[in-house]
Design a protein around this motif. Structure first.
Motif, PDB file in Angstrom:
ATOM      1  N   MET A 239      24.569  -3.589  15.098  1.00  0.00           N
ATOM      2  CA  MET A 239      25.611  -2.935  15.907  1.00  0.00           C
ATOM      3  C   MET A 239      25.022  -1.762  16.722  1.00  0.00           C
ATOM      4  O   MET A 239      25.266  -1.706  17.931  1.00  0.00           O
ATOM      5  N   PRO A 240      24.260  -0.856  16.101  1.00  0.00           N
ATOM      6  CA  PRO A 240      23.747   0.256  16.944  1.00  0.00           C
ATOM      7  C   PRO A 240      22.652  -0.222  17.876  1.00  0.00           C
ATOM      8  O   PRO A 240      21.893  -1.122  17.545  1.00  0.00           O
ATOM      9  N   ALA A 241      22.578   0.456  19.015  1.00  0.00           N
ATOM     10  CA  ALA A 241      21.542   0.102  19.989  1.00  0.00           C
ATOM     11  C   ALA A 241      20.187   0.560  19.483  1.00  0.00           C
ATOM     12  O   ALA A 241      20.099   1.631  18.866  1.00  0.00           O
ATOM     13  N   PRO A 242      19.148  -0.238  19.737  1.00  0.00           N
ATOM     14  CA  PRO A 242      17.824   0.163  19.242  1.00  0.00           C
ATOM     15  C   PRO A 242      17.315   1.396  19.962  1.00  0.00           C
ATOM     16  O   PRO A 242      17.531   1.583  21.155  1.00  0.00           O
ATOM     17  N   ARG A 243      16.722   2.284  19.231  1.00  0.00           N
ATOM     18  CA  ARG A 243      16.203   3.528  19.800  1.00  0.00           C
ATOM     19  C   ARG A 243      14.749   3.718  19.404  1.00  0.00           C
ATOM     20  O   ARG A 243      14.310   3.175  18.403  1.00  0.00           O
ATOM     21  N   PRO A 244      14.030   4.509  20.188  1.00  0.00           N
ATOM     22  CA  PRO A 244      12.642   4.763  19.762  1.00  0.00           C
ATOM     23  C   PRO A 244      12.635   5.577  18.474  1.00  0.00           C
ATOM     24  O   PRO A 244      13.324   6.602  18.385  1.00  0.00           O
ATOM     25  N   PRO A 245      11.898   5.123  17.536  1.00  0.00           N
ATOM     26  CA  PRO A 245      11.906   5.774  16.225  1.00  0.00           C
ATOM     27  C   PRO A 245      11.389   7.204  16.275  1.00  0.00           C
ATOM     28  O   PRO A 245      11.795   8.038  15.446  1.00  0.00           O
ATOM     29  N   ALA A 246      10.563   7.542  17.295  1.00  0.00           N
ATOM     30  CA  ALA A 246      10.012   8.886  17.323  1.00  0.00           C
ATOM     31  C   ALA A 246      11.072   9.912  17.658  1.00  0.00           C
ATOM     32  O   ALA A 246      11.029  11.055  17.190  1.00  0.00           O
ATOM     33  N   ALA A 247      12.071   9.533  18.532  1.00  0.00           N
ATOM     34  CA  ALA A 247      13.088  10.479  18.968  1.00  0.00           C
ATOM     35  C   ALA A 247      13.914  10.987  17.795  1.00  0.00           C
ATOM     36  O   ALA A 247      14.321  12.141  17.758  1.00  0.00           O
ATOM     37  N   ARG A 248      14.162  10.115  16.892  1.00  0.00           N
ATOM     38  CA  ARG A 248      15.051  10.501  15.781  1.00  0.00           C
ATOM     39  C   ARG A 248      14.567   9.867  14.501  1.00  0.00           C
ATOM     40  O   ARG A 248      14.038   8.736  14.550  1.00  0.00           O
ATOM     41  N   PRO A 249      14.708  10.506  13.444  1.00  0.00           N
ATOM     42  CA  PRO A 249      14.315   9.825  12.197  1.00  0.00           C
ATOM     43  C   PRO A 249      15.207   8.598  11.974  1.00  0.00           C
ATOM     44  O   PRO A 249      16.346   8.565  12.436  1.00  0.00           O
TER      45      PRO A 249
ATOM     46  N   LEU B  55      27.510   6.333   9.648  1.00  0.00           N
ATOM     47  CA  LEU B  55      28.787   6.922  10.055  1.00  0.00           C
ATOM     48  C   LEU B  55      28.597   7.750  11.329  1.00  0.00           C
ATOM     49  O   LEU B  55      29.351   7.616  12.291  1.00  0.00           O
ATOM     50  N   ALA B  56      27.536   8.542  11.313  1.00  0.00           N
ATOM     51  CA  ALA B  56      27.275   9.410  12.459  1.00  0.00           C
ATOM     52  C   ALA B  56      27.103   8.576  13.731  1.00  0.00           C
ATOM     53  O   ALA B  56      27.641   8.896  14.787  1.00  0.00           O
ATOM     54  N   ARG B  57      26.369   7.455  13.535  1.00  0.00           N
ATOM     55  CA  ARG B  57      26.154   6.612  14.711  1.00  0.00           C
ATOM     56  C   ARG B  57      27.442   5.930  15.143  1.00  0.00           C
ATOM     57  O   ARG B  57      27.742   5.812  16.312  1.00  0.00           O
ATOM     58  N   ALA B  58      28.245   5.509  14.144  1.00  0.00           N
ATOM     59  CA  ALA B  58      29.462   4.773  14.449  1.00  0.00           C
ATOM     60  C   ALA B  58      30.461   5.644  15.194  1.00  0.00           C
ATOM     61  O   ALA B  58      31.175   5.191  16.077  1.00  0.00           O
TER      62      ALA B  58
ATOM     63  N   ARG C 143      29.907   8.005  17.166  1.00  0.00           N
ATOM     64  CA  ARG C 143      29.452   8.596  18.426  1.00  0.00           C
ATOM     65  C   ARG C 143      30.170   7.969  19.615  1.00  0.00           C
ATOM     66  O   ARG C 143      30.341   8.588  20.644  1.00  0.00           O
ATOM     67  N   THR C 144      30.640   6.759  19.414  1.00  0.00           N
ATOM     68  CA  THR C 144      31.329   6.115  20.530  1.00  0.00           C
ATOM     69  C   THR C 144      32.803   5.977  20.198  1.00  0.00           C
ATOM     70  O   THR C 144      33.199   5.954  19.035  1.00  0.00           O
ATOM     71  N   ALA C 145      33.626   5.876  21.250  1.00  0.00           N
ATOM     72  CA  ALA C 145      35.069   5.756  21.055  1.00  0.00           C
ATOM     73  C   ALA C 145      35.435   4.496  20.272  1.00  0.00           C
ATOM     74  O   ALA C 145      36.233   4.569  19.322  1.00  0.00           O
ATOM     75  N   PRO C 146      34.915   3.319  20.624  1.00  0.00           N
ATOM     76  CA  PRO C 146      35.269   2.136  19.832  1.00  0.00           C
ATOM     77  C   PRO C 146      34.862   2.290  18.372  1.00  0.00           C
ATOM     78  O   PRO C 146      35.582   1.864  17.464  1.00  0.00           O
ATOM     79  N   GLY C 147      33.721   2.932  18.171  1.00  0.00           N
ATOM     80  CA  GLY C 147      33.273   3.158  16.787  1.00  0.00           C
ATOM     81  C   GLY C 147      34.284   3.974  16.020  1.00  0.00           C
ATOM     82  O   GLY C 147      34.655   3.664  14.894  1.00  0.00           O
ATOM     83  N   ARG C 148      34.729   5.042  16.673  1.00  0.00           N
ATOM     84  CA  ARG C 148      35.717   5.904  15.989  1.00  0.00           C
ATOM     85  C   ARG C 148      36.997   5.132  15.708  1.00  0.00           C
ATOM     86  O   ARG C 148      37.614   5.266  14.667  1.00  0.00           O
TER      87      ARG C 148
ATOM     88  N   LEU D  29      36.494   2.870  12.782  1.00  0.00           N
ATOM     89  CA  LEU D  29      36.491   3.646  11.532  1.00  0.00           C
ATOM     90  C   LEU D  29      37.907   4.035  11.135  1.00  0.00           C
ATOM     91  O   LEU D  29      38.322   3.888   9.970  1.00  0.00           O
ATOM     92  N   ALA D  30      38.676   4.510  12.128  1.00  0.00           N
ATOM     93  CA  ALA D  30      40.057   4.891  11.841  1.00  0.00           C
ATOM     94  C   ALA D  30      40.817   3.697  11.275  1.00  0.00           C
ATOM     95  O   ALA D  30      41.578   3.815  10.313  1.00  0.00           O
ATOM     96  N   GLY D  31      40.570   2.520  11.914  1.00  0.00           N
ATOM     97  CA  GLY D  31      41.252   1.314  11.435  1.00  0.00           C
ATOM     98  C   GLY D  31      40.904   1.027   9.985  1.00  0.00           C
ATOM     99  O   GLY D  31      41.778   0.749   9.154  1.00  0.00           O
ATOM    100  N   ALA D  32      39.606   1.139   9.662  1.00  0.00           N
ATOM    101  CA  ALA D  32      39.180   0.849   8.287  1.00  0.00           C
ATOM    102  C   ALA D  32      39.818   1.829   7.309  1.00  0.00           C
ATOM    103  O   ALA D  32      40.366   1.445   6.262  1.00  0.00           O
ATOM    104  N   VAL D  33      39.792   3.134   7.683  1.00  0.00           N
ATOM    105  CA  VAL D  33      40.357   4.158   6.775  1.00  0.00           C
ATOM    106  C   VAL D  33      41.843   3.916   6.556  1.00  0.00           C
ATOM    107  O   VAL D  33      42.360   3.931   5.434  1.00  0.00           O
TER     108      VAL D  33
END
Lengths: 452, 320
Positions: free
Chosen positions: A1-11, A20-23, A25-30, A33-37
Motif C-alpha cells: 500500500m505505501p509508496a516505495p521510498r529511498p531507505p536512506a531518507a527515512r528509517p 499508522l503514521a504512513r496510513a 498521512r493521506t486523506a484516504p488513509g485517514r 482508519l476511521a472506518g476500521a475504528v
C-alpha cells in the motif's frame, strides 16, 4: 500500500506505529482508519452489551428458576421437619385416639421433606457447601422417623418409655436435623443474594463503550463536515442512530429489569424469608406446648422453651403496643408483607393472640388446678374442637401459609419476565451493533470513493 | 365409731411389725438380702461398706417421725374444711405413678397409697386431687403450699428433713444396675467397671457413680427413662437407678435385666409441711393401717411384684 521510498531518507517503517503514521498521512488513509475504528467500536459495543445483558439474563433466570426456588425449598424442608416433629407430638398425646388427619399430616410432612431434600440434592453440585447439610438431612431423617415409630408403639402399649422416645426423637430433630436445614437455608439464601446482585448489577462497561462509540461517530462526522462541508453523511447518521437505539434499549431494559428484580425481592423474597422465620417459630412454640404434656410435668424445660419461642415470635413488648413497634418475627413478617399479603399475616397475628391466651388458660388449669387432663383437652383433642389451643395454632399456621402463597406469587409476577426482557435487549444490541458497523463502513466508503 | 376401730389398729400393726422384724432379723426367707439394719451388714462386703458410709453421712434418724394419731389438729381440720386434699405425685414412673395414656388416669403403687391417705383423711377418695410434680420441684411445691402432701418415691434424707417433714418410711429402696439381658455382668461392680453408664441428673445414682469412679463414662440425662432409650439404641452399657425405677424399666423392656446386688440403701416416705405435725401423725396412722390391713402388700403385689427381685417383706422398712 505505501509508496516505495529511498531507505536512506527515512528509517525503514517498523511496527504498527510506522504503518499508522504512513496510513494517516493521506486523506484516504485517514478515512480507512476511521472506518476500521468505527467498525470495531460499533461491533464491540454490540458484542459487549449483548454479553453483559446475557450474563444478567442468566443471573435473573437463576434467581427465578434456581436460587429462589431452592431457597424456598430449603425453608420448606425446615418447616416440614418442624411441622413433622410438632405433629408427631400431637399424635402422641392423642395416642389411640389419634385422628387420621394428624397421622396423614405427619406422613405428608416427612414425604415432602424427603422429596425436597432429593430435589435439592439433584440440583446441587458436588462442591457446594449445601451438599454437607443435605447429606446430614438424608442420613438423619430415617433415624428420626424410626425413633418416632418406637415412641408410638410404646405409647400404644401404655408404657411411659414412649414419652422418653418421643422426647429423644424431638431432641434429635432439634439438635441435628433442624440445624442442618437452617444451614441449608442460609447457604441457599446466600446464593440467592449473589444471583440477585449479579442480575441487578449495572452494565457500566456497556454504557461506557456506548458513550465512546457515540463520541467517535460524532467526531468523525464533525471532521468530515469541516473538511467537505457536507452536513450529513447518511451512513454515519444511520450508525449513530443504531448505537443510540442500542444504548437506549440497554438503559431502559437495565432500569426496568433492576426495578422488577427489586420489586420481586421487596414483595417476594424478603417478606417470604421473614414469613418462613415466623412460621418456624410458630411450630417451635407449638412443639414446646406439646412436649410439655408429653413430659407430664417431669421437667420445666418445655415451659421455658415455649416462653423463648413466643418471645422470639412476638417479642416481649406489651401486646397493645402498635404493630410496627413490636419486635419479634411475626410483627417483622407483617411489616415486610406486601399489601396483598398483609390481611393474611394480620389474621395470623390475631389467631396467634387467641392461641396465646388459650395456652395461658390451659397452663393455669395444669399448674393451678392440677388438672392435667383438662389442660390437655383444652390444648388438643381428637375431635378437632374449635376451642382448643391446637385449633388456634392451626388457624395461625394456615393464615401464614396463605400469606406465603401470595408472596410467592408476587415474586413470580415481578421476576418471571425479567430474563426474557434482558435476553431480547442483548439480541437487539448485537444486531444494532452490526447494523451500525455496516452503516458506518458504507458511509465512509462513499467518501473514500470520491478519491478514486 | 370409726375412730374407735382405727385406734385399735396400731396395736395390731405393731405386733405385726415386730413379728416381721423378727423374721427379717433372722436372715429372711429364701435367702433374700434385706436392705435394713443388721441384715444388710451381713450381706456382701461392698454393701456393708455402703451402709456404713450412709450412716456416717446421716447424723439424723430417717426412721423418726411423729407418732401415729387420729386426732384432728389444725392442719387436718383445714383440709377437711376445704374438702380437698392435694397430693403431689409422679406421672412418669411406670407402676409407681404413671399416666395410662389410654385411660388418662394416673395409676401405680404410690397412687394407691395417695388415694388411701385421701380416703382416710377426708373420707372420700374422689376429693383427692392428684397433682403431678416434677422431681426437682417437690420441696418447693410443699413449702409454697401448692400441695398438701407429696407421695412420689421421695427419699428421706437429713438435708430434706431440714426443709420438710416426713412420715415414717413406707418403702426400702436402694440403687440397682440394669444391663441388657445379653450382658454377662455378674454384679454391680462388674457391670459398671469400664462401661458407659447412664443415670438421671441429680439422682442418688449419679452421686454413687461419681463416688465409685470406675465407669468409663457416666451419661447423665433428664429423666431415668431416657437411659432406657439410650440402652435400647445401644448407646450405653448399663443404667444405675433405684430399684423402684429399675423395676419400672424392666417392666417396659423384656430384654433388660437387673443385676444382682444393691448399693446405697435408702427409704422413701410421704413429705409435707414441717408446721403441720398433726397431718404427719395422721399420715403415719394411715400408713400403719395400710400396712397392717394388707393393702400395702396387695398394692405391692399388683404393681411391683412381677418386676422386683425380692418378696414384699424385703421392702417394708423396719427401724434398726
Amino acid at each position: 500500500m505505501p509508496a516505495p521510498r529511498p531507505p536512506a531518507a527515512r528509517p525503514a517503517p517498523r511496527g504498527l506505529r510506522g504503518r499508522l503514521a504512513r496510513a494517516t498521512r493521506t486523506a484516504p488513509g485517514r478515512l480507512r482508519l476511521a472506518g476500521a475504528v468505527l467498525a470495531v467500536l460499533t461491533v464491540a459495543f454490540g458484542g459487549l452489551t449483548a454479553w453483559q445483558l446475557e450474563t444478567r439474563a442468566q443471573a435473573a433466570e437463576r434467581v427465578v428458576s434456581y436460587s429462589q426456588p431452592l431457597s424456598q425449598a430449603a425453608a420448606d424442608i425446615h418447616r416440614s421437619l418442624a411441622d413433622a416433629d410438632t405433629t408427631a407430638a400431637t399424635g402422641f398425646l392423642l395416642a389411640g385416639a389419634e385422628p387420621k388427619g394428624v397421622r396423614d399430616r405427619y406422613e405428608q410432612d416427612l414425604a415432602k421433606a424427603a422429596k425436597l431434600i432429593a430435589d435439592a440434592a439433584a440440583r446441587t453440585t458436588a462442591t457446594s457447601p449445601a451438599q454437607g447439610s443435605l447429606t446430614r438431612l438424608n442420613q438423619q431423617l430415617p433415624v428420626y422417623s424410626g425413633l418416632v415409630e418406637s415412641a408410638r408403639a410404646d405409647n400404644r402399649q401404655g408404657i411411659p418409655l414412649g414419652g422418653a422416645y418421643l422426647r429423644y426423637a424431638s431432641e434429635q430433630m432439634q439438635t441435628v436435623l433442624l440445624p442442618a436445614a437452617a444451614e441449608l437455608s442460609a447457604t441457599e439464601n446466600g446464593e440467592l443474594a449473589n444471583d440477585y446482585a449479579a442480575a441487578k448489577s449495572v452494565p457500566w462497561a456497556a454504557y461506557g463503550l456506548a458513550v465512546i462509540t457515540l463520541g467517535a461517530l460524532l467526531w468523525v462526522q464533525l471532521t468530515l463536515f469541516r473538511r467537505t462541508n457536507r452536513v450529513f453523511n447518511p451512513g454515519l447518521l444511520g450508525a449513530t442512530a443504531a448505537v443510540l437505539a442500542g444504548g437506549l434499549w440497554l438503559t431502559v431494559t437495565g432500569l426496568t429489569a433492576s426495578a422488577a428484580l427489586k420489586q420481586s425481592d421487596r414483595e417476594g423474597a424478603t417478606p417470604l424469608r421473614a414469613l418462613n422465620t415466623a412460621r418456624v417459630d410458630v411450630l417451635t412454640a407449638r412443639l414446646a406446648e406439646n412436649l410439655n404434656f408429653v413430659a407430664r410435668g417431669s421437667t420445666g424445660k418445655y415451659a421455658d422453651q415455649w416462653t423463648k419461642a413466643t418471645d422470639h415470635l412476638s417479642g416481649d413488648a406489651p401486646k397493645d403496643a402498635p404493630a410496627d413497634r413490636q419486635a419479634g418475627s411475626l410483627p417483622e413478617a407483617l411489616r415486610l408483607a406486601p399489601p396483598q399479603a398483609r390481611s393474611a399475616v394480620d389474621d395470623a397475628r390475631a389467631q396467634y393472640g387467641v392461641w396465646y391466651d388459650r395456652h395461658g388458660a390451659a397452663r393455669k388449669l395444669e399448674i393451678d388446678a392440677a388438672d392435667y387432663q383438662g389442660a390437655l383437652d383444652a390444648t388438643v383433642t381428637a375431635t378437632d374442637a374449635p376451642t382448643t389451643a391446637d385449633s388456634a395454632f392451626n388457624a395461625t399456621d394456615q393464615a401464614l401459609a396463605q400469606a406465603a402463597v401470595v408472596e410467592q406469587q408476587r415474586f413470580q409476577a415481578a421476576a418471571k419476565d425479567v430474563d426474557t426482557d434482558l435476553r431480547a435487549a442483548a439480541g437487539a444490541a448485537a444486531v444494532l451493533g452490526l447494523v451500525a458497523a455496516a452503516a458506518a463502513l458504507r458511509g465512509l466508503g462513499r467518501r473514500l470513493a470520491e478519491y478514486r | 365409731m370409726r375412730d374407735r376401730t382405727v385406734r385399735t389398729r396400731p396395736a395390731a400393726a405393731l405386733a405385726l411389725l415386730t413379728a416381721a422384724a423378727a423374721v427379717l432379723g433372722g436372715g429372711g426367707p429364701s435367702g433374700a438380702a434385706p436392705a435394713t439394719g443388721q441384715a444388710a451388714r451381713q450381706a456382701t462386703a461392698p454393701q456393708a461398706v455402703q451402709q456404713e458410709q450412709q450412716e456416717q453421712a446421716e447424723p439424723c434418724d430417717i426412721y423418726t417421725s411423729v407418732p401415729p394419731s387420729t386426732q384432728d389438729g389444725p392442719a387436718v381440720k383445714a383440709i377437711k374444711a376445704k374438702r380437698s386434699l392435694v397430693i403431689g405425685v409422679d406421672q412418669n414412673s411406670y407402676r409407681w405413678g404413671a399416666r395410662n395414656p389410654n385411660t388418662g388416669q394416673i395409676e401405680g403403687f404410690d397412687i394407691d397409697l395417695a388415694r388411701a391417705i385421701g380416703a382416710a383423711v377426708i373420707g372420700d377418695p374422689d376429693k383427692v386431687v392428684l397433682k403431678p410434680v416434677a422431681t426437682a420441684d417437690r420441696v418447693d411445691a410443699i413449702k409454697g403450699g401448692r400441695v398438701d402432701l407429696i407421695v412420689r418415691t421421695m427419699t428421706i434424707n437429713c438435708d430434706r428433713m431440714k426443709d420438710v417433714a416426713f412420715s415414717k418410711p413406707y418403702f426400702n429402696i436402694s440403687q440397682r444396675v440394669l444391663v441388657p439381658k445379653a450382658s454377662t455382668a455378674k454384679g454391680i461392680d462388674d457391670a459398671i467397671k469400664d462401661r458407659t453408664v447412664c443415670a438421671a441428673k441429680g439422682s442418688t445414682a449419679s452421686t454413687v457413680l461419681a463416688a465409685k469412679n470406675t465407669a468409663r463414662q457416666v451419661v447423665t440425662v433428664e429423666n431415668h427413662l431416657d437411659c432406657l432409650v439410650l440402652m435400647q439404641l445401644g448407646k450405653i452399657d448399663a443404667t444405675m437407678t433405684d430399684d423402684g425405677l429399675a423395676a419400672s424399666q424392666a417392666a417396659q423392656d423384656q430384654t433388660v435385666r437387673v443385676v444382682d446386688g444393691e448399693v446405697q440403701p435408702e427409704v422413701i416416705g410421704v413429705a409435707m409441711l414441717k408446721t403441720s405435725p398433726d397431718l404427719t401423725a395422721r399420715v403415719n396412722q394411715v400408713l400403719a393401717d395400710y400396712y397392717a390391713g394388707g393393702a400395702w402388700r396387695l398394692s405391692y403385689e399388683h404393681w411391683l411384684k412381677p418386676y422386683m427381685l425380692n418378696e414384699a417383706d424385703h421392702y417394708w422398712p423396719v427401724p434398726h
